[in-house]
Design a protein around this motif. Sequence first.
Motif: not given
Length: 537
Positions: A447-466
Amino acid sequence: MKPVFLSMLLWVCCQQLHAQQACPVIPLPAQSSRANGEMILNDEVVIAAKDNSLRPLADYLSKELERRFNISHEDRARPSGKVTVITLERGKSGNNPDAYTLRMNKAGAMIAAAHPAGIFNGISTLLQLAETTVPTGTSRHVACWNITDAPRYAWRGFMLDESRFFFGKEKVKSILDWMAFYKLNRFHWHLTDAPGWRLEIKKYPLLTTVGGIGNHIDPKAPAAFYTQDDIREIVAYAKERFIEVVPEIDMPGHASAANRAYPAFDGGGTERYPSFTFNPGKEGTYQYLADILKETSTLFPAGMIHLGGDEVSFGNKAWDSDTGVISLMKAKGFVDRKQVEDYFFQRMADTVFSLRNKVMAWDEIATASLPANKTIVCWWRQEKPENLKMALDKGYSVVICPRLPFYFDFVQDSTHKIGRRWKVGEYNDLKSVYNFSVASIPAVSGHEKQVLGVQACLWSETISNPKRLDFLLFPRITAFAEAAWTQPASRNFDQYVERLKPQMELFEQARLYYYDYFAPSRHVETGKPTDQKSFID
């Protein structure tokens, strides 16, 4: 030895040295070779666009030269005299819009590509070559390279959660700058969730004035959100950098902020996750959300809207006792909440399709029946390969973004105490991000042709400042960029680490609070420890 022989031997040695030298660029180009000499960048540089359609790219390069190096340039045709000329031109036609060639010599550089996106990627490479040189007075002597390059994946994405912590327009623009620098091209913007609603919807103003109050750390924080003018400004900024912005309007779960503003559409929740869902048993809910999606679609021209669709089971227990949901289940012959969830999602997907957009969603929606050519599934639960297989078997396109190793809210060093770990010994260090290969996932085979690509995700539960955001993102964004761009056979972690060293200097110059891979004590971990059970992605 005769002088001629010595000269020839020296020339051969130099050529071998050039051949062995890795191009000091992240992500590593597909093909590169060191050319003779250095190109000088100074105020006499000329940018020549061979096609009027490339003028915006020439303008972008001009602004970047001034912003980064305080270099201005003359905007005119190729002059006579010894000045550096950077030429942008259309190259041969090709199927990959991101492909480009860069040719450099003492007289200047030529960036050619079939598509403007390719020209932009060539510009990013040239800027990075210049950034990693030491200035000499007001000039930079940039080593010459010949590069032929194209990415492994078309979708090289980064997701930022601003519901749980709001960063603001200037920080988002800074992230877009770094994305462009490392050739990432999809910005998935998580704008709504339980802690806060961050997108102005003019028909429903309470979504921001009430739903925008609070964040994951402080539920009483003043309302923070983006106006529609802010959104247009950021989308335009991203477009100039060939980054598509994909908004996420999370549904039917993660709806607590919206339900605080408009409780009439509240589908209930649990003691732990109150008012967690939109109500699928009220016909008005569908019109309300359709109105929201219509305004959203006018702001984001990427041609797709992410509808979330994840973790609904965390807070849909109240559906069992809701009279509207009970009537819906009886009318449709549904026997469980999952069928109700899929019904809701299919209806909202139809709204998105009617707006001439594709639907994106998390991998829970693989169970729904949606048009394969209009649906993109983000596979995030690495422990559920069956959902990826289901999505692929149904013909859906997929973006690969598993928590391990692409969730940047996970810790990146064994000594870190704040952030997530999957279990003992499993976290997302630089090497695991760098070495990830989609080919290692059995479900993808065939199914390789169905893979558009990859993505990193940053959720911010532990973030309280930049500062905390910087610490989690840098330098892992560089490892991810190379995993997204460079073929696995060309990747070498030890060599990458050498190319990473000058990038650390750039982080320092930009005053980022980054994690220093080479001197971990330089910047200590920031933030407040969070109970692992409090995380919802």
